[in-house]
Design a protein around this motif. Structure first.
Motif, PDB file in Angstrom:
ATOM      1  N   VAL A   1      -0.667  11.828  19.415  1.00 37.41           N
ATOM      2  CA  VAL A   1       0.057  10.902  18.545  1.00 37.41           C
ATOM      3  C   VAL A   1       0.808  11.712  17.501  1.00 37.41           C
ATOM      4  O   VAL A   1       0.440  12.842  17.199  1.00 37.41           O
ATOM      5  CB  VAL A   1      -0.890   9.886  17.852  1.00 37.41           C
ATOM      6  N   ASP A   2       1.857  11.122  16.949  1.00 36.93           N
ATOM      7  CA  ASP A   2       2.612  11.838  15.929  1.00 36.93           C
ATOM      8  C   ASP A   2       1.965  11.730  14.550  1.00 36.93           C
ATOM      9  O   ASP A   2       2.391  12.405  13.617  1.00 36.93           O
ATOM     10  CB  ASP A   2       4.069  11.382  15.897  1.00 36.93           C
ATOM     11  N   LYS A   3       0.918  10.898  14.416  1.00 34.94           N
ATOM     12  CA  LYS A   3       0.180  10.763  13.153  1.00 34.94           C
ATOM     13  C   LYS A   3      -1.305  10.628  13.475  1.00 34.94           C
ATOM     14  O   LYS A   3      -1.719   9.644  14.064  1.00 34.94           O
ATOM     15  CB  LYS A   3       0.638   9.526  12.380  1.00 34.94           C
ATOM     16  N   GLN A   4      -2.129  11.606  13.076  1.00 40.46           N
ATOM     17  CA  GLN A   4      -3.572  11.524  13.308  1.00 40.46           C
ATOM     18  C   GLN A   4      -4.222  10.497  12.382  1.00 40.46           C
ATOM     19  O   GLN A   4      -5.209   9.873  12.723  1.00 40.46           O
ATOM     20  CB  GLN A   4      -4.233  12.886  13.111  1.00 40.46           C
ATOM     21  N   SER A   5      -3.685  10.352  11.172  1.00 38.85           N
ATOM     22  CA  SER A   5      -4.172   9.361  10.223  1.00 38.85           C
ATOM     23  C   SER A   5      -2.984   8.506   9.807  1.00 38.85           C
ATOM     24  O   SER A   5      -1.945   9.037   9.398  1.00 38.85           O
ATOM     25  CB  SER A   5      -4.787  10.038   8.996  1.00 38.85           C
ATOM     26  N   VAL A   6      -3.129   7.206   9.930  1.00 37.02           N
ATOM     27  CA  VAL A   6      -2.032   6.282   9.632  1.00 37.02           C
ATOM     28  C   VAL A   6      -2.365   5.504   8.366  1.00 37.02           C
ATOM     29  O   VAL A   6      -3.312   4.725   8.355  1.00 37.02           O
ATOM     30  CB  VAL A   6      -1.820   5.290  10.792  1.00 37.02           C
ATOM     31  N   PRO A   7      -1.632   5.726   7.262  1.00 31.95           N
ATOM     32  CA  PRO A   7      -1.891   4.940   6.055  1.00 31.95           C
ATOM     33  C   PRO A   7      -1.209   3.569   6.129  1.00 31.95           C
ATOM     34  O   PRO A   7      -0.057   3.470   6.524  1.00 31.95           O
ATOM     35  CB  PRO A   7      -1.276   5.795   4.944  1.00 31.95           C
ATOM     36  N   VAL A   8      -1.963   2.521   5.807  1.00 30.25           N
ATOM     37  CA  VAL A   8      -1.402   1.176   5.725  1.00 30.25           C
ATOM     38  C   VAL A   8      -1.827   0.549   4.401  1.00 30.25           C
ATOM     39  O   VAL A   8      -2.875   0.875   3.863  1.00 30.25           O
ATOM     40  CB  VAL A   8      -1.824   0.265   6.900  1.00 30.25           C
ATOM     41  N   SER A   9      -1.019  -0.363   3.891  1.00 18.75           N
ATOM     42  CA  SER A   9      -1.266  -0.995   2.603  1.00 18.75           C
ATOM     43  C   SER A   9      -1.697  -2.448   2.777  1.00 18.75           C
ATOM     44  O   SER A   9      -1.016  -3.231   3.448  1.00 18.75           O
ATOM     45  CB  SER A   9       0.007  -0.949   1.757  1.00 18.75           C
ATOM     46  N   VAL A  10      -2.832  -2.796   2.151  1.00 21.61           N
ATOM     47  CA  VAL A  10      -3.289  -4.191   2.132  1.00 21.61           C
ATOM     48  C   VAL A  10      -2.301  -5.025   1.325  1.00 21.61           C
ATOM     49  O   VAL A  10      -1.911  -6.118   1.734  1.00 21.61           O
ATOM     50  CB  VAL A  10      -4.712  -4.286   1.533  1.00 21.61           C
ATOM     51  N   GLU A  11      -1.890  -4.483   0.194  1.00 21.05           N
ATOM     52  CA  GLU A  11      -0.973  -5.203  -0.707  1.00 21.05           C
ATOM     53  C   GLU A  11       0.323  -5.586  -0.002  1.00 21.05           C
ATOM     54  O   GLU A  11       0.871  -6.662  -0.228  1.00 21.05           O
ATOM     55  CB  GLU A  11      -0.666  -4.321  -1.921  1.00 21.05           C
ATOM     56  N   LYS A  12       0.814  -4.710   0.880  1.00 21.68           N
ATOM     57  CA  LYS A  12       2.067  -4.975   1.594  1.00 21.68           C
ATOM     58  C   LYS A  12       1.845  -5.690   2.924  1.00 21.68           C
ATOM     59  O   LYS A  12       2.790  -5.899   3.687  1.00 21.68           O
ATOM     60  CB  LYS A  12       2.803  -3.662   1.846  1.00 21.68           C
ATOM     61  N   SER A  13       0.583  -6.036   3.244  1.00 20.24           N
ATOM     62  CA  SER A  13       0.238  -6.702   4.514  1.00 20.24           C
ATOM     63  C   SER A  13       0.783  -5.942   5.716  1.00 20.24           C
ATOM     64  O   SER A  13       1.339  -6.530   6.648  1.00 20.24           O
ATOM     65  CB  SER A  13       0.753  -8.140   4.526  1.00 20.24           C
ATOM     66  N   GLU A  14       0.602  -4.618   5.689  1.00 17.92           N
ATOM     67  CA  GLU A  14       1.153  -3.792   6.750  1.00 17.92           C
ATOM     68  C   GLU A  14       0.359  -3.892   8.053  1.00 17.92           C
ATOM     69  O   GLU A  14      -0.844  -4.116   8.056  1.00 17.92           O
ATOM     70  CB  GLU A  14       1.213  -2.332   6.313  1.00 17.92           C
TER      71      GLU A  14
ATOM     72  N   ILE B   1      -6.871   2.528   5.365  1.00 22.37           N
ATOM     73  CA  ILE B   1      -6.442   1.271   4.735  1.00 22.37           C
ATOM     74  C   ILE B   1      -6.505   1.430   3.225  1.00 22.37           C
ATOM     75  O   ILE B   1      -7.561   1.718   2.657  1.00 22.37           O
ATOM     76  CB  ILE B   1      -7.320   0.098   5.210  1.00 22.37           C
ATOM     77  N   ARG B   2      -5.373   1.256   2.574  1.00 23.20           N
ATOM     78  CA  ARG B   2      -5.237   1.473   1.129  1.00 23.20           C
ATOM     79  C   ARG B   2      -4.888   0.163   0.421  1.00 23.20           C
ATOM     80  O   ARG B   2      -4.388  -0.752   1.039  1.00 23.20           O
ATOM     81  CB  ARG B   2      -4.144   2.515   0.879  1.00 23.20           C
ATOM     82  N   PRO B   3      -5.109   0.145  -0.899  1.00 27.71           N
ATOM     83  CA  PRO B   3      -4.772  -1.094  -1.634  1.00 27.71           C
ATOM     84  C   PRO B   3      -3.275  -1.387  -1.614  1.00 27.71           C
ATOM     85  O   PRO B   3      -2.478  -0.600  -1.276  1.00 27.71           O
ATOM     86  CB  PRO B   3      -5.226  -0.828  -3.057  1.00 27.71           C
TER      87      PRO B   3
ATOM     88  N   PRO C   1      -2.127  -7.745   9.957  1.00 26.76           N
ATOM     89  CA  PRO C   1      -2.250  -6.856   8.798  1.00 26.76           C
ATOM     90  C   PRO C   1      -3.719  -6.590   8.454  1.00 26.76           C
ATOM     91  O   PRO C   1      -4.598  -7.406   8.719  1.00 26.76           O
ATOM     92  CB  PRO C   1      -1.555  -7.622   7.678  1.00 26.76           C
ATOM     93  N   PHE C   2      -3.939  -5.432   7.882  1.00 28.30           N
ATOM     94  CA  PHE C   2      -5.280  -5.001   7.515  1.00 28.30           C
ATOM     95  C   PHE C   2      -5.602  -5.482   6.111  1.00 28.30           C
ATOM     96  O   PHE C   2      -4.731  -5.528   5.250  1.00 28.30           O
ATOM     97  CB  PHE C   2      -5.377  -3.483   7.639  1.00 28.30           C
ATOM     98  N   ASN C   3      -6.873  -5.871   5.881  1.00 30.35           N
ATOM     99  CA  ASN C   3      -7.202  -6.535   4.619  1.00 30.35           C
ATOM    100  C   ASN C   3      -8.447  -5.990   3.922  1.00 30.35           C
ATOM    101  O   ASN C   3      -8.972  -6.633   3.031  1.00 30.35           O
ATOM    102  CB  ASN C   3      -7.376  -8.036   4.857  1.00 30.35           C
TER     103      ASN C   3
END
Length: 95
Positions: free
Chosen positions: A15-28, A93-95, A67-69
């Motif tokens: 994969v091109d990203k081993q760790s994928v950051p997503v934002s709960v606040e942005k409902s990513e 999963i970040r705020p 989205p992650f929550n």
């Protein structure tokens, strides 16, 4: 949305990203895409997330989840494909 490119080559998945950051606040959401062939996303036991279905869209295979929550969590998953070694990156999963 966090986009991850999945590559299937020489019996290996990458994969091109081993760790994928997503934002709960942005409902990513996270979207995985491969032009090399079909693959599966399998969340590890205890994650409480359903495994997304991979669908063929034109000449690509795509899986999407979210989205992650649950902030401050690292979600573990595997990427599998027939006749390829399993890969186990994560979603942060970040705020």
């Amino acid at each position: 949305m966090a986009d991850v490119t999945v590559t299937l080559r020489n019996k290996k998945i990458s994969v091109d990203k081993q760790s994928v950051p997503v934002s709960v606040e942005k409902s990513e959401k996270v979207s995985w895409t491969s032009t090399d062939g079909p693959f599966n996303i399998e969340f590890k036991p205890g994650s409480h997330w359903p495994n997304p279905n991979t669908k063929q869209v034109g000449s690509s295979w795509v899986a999407e989840c979210g989205p992650f929550n649950n902030p401050h969590t690292k979600l573990q998953y595997n990427i599998t494909a027939s006749e390829y070694d399993t890969l186990d990156p994560e979603i942060d999963i970040r705020p």
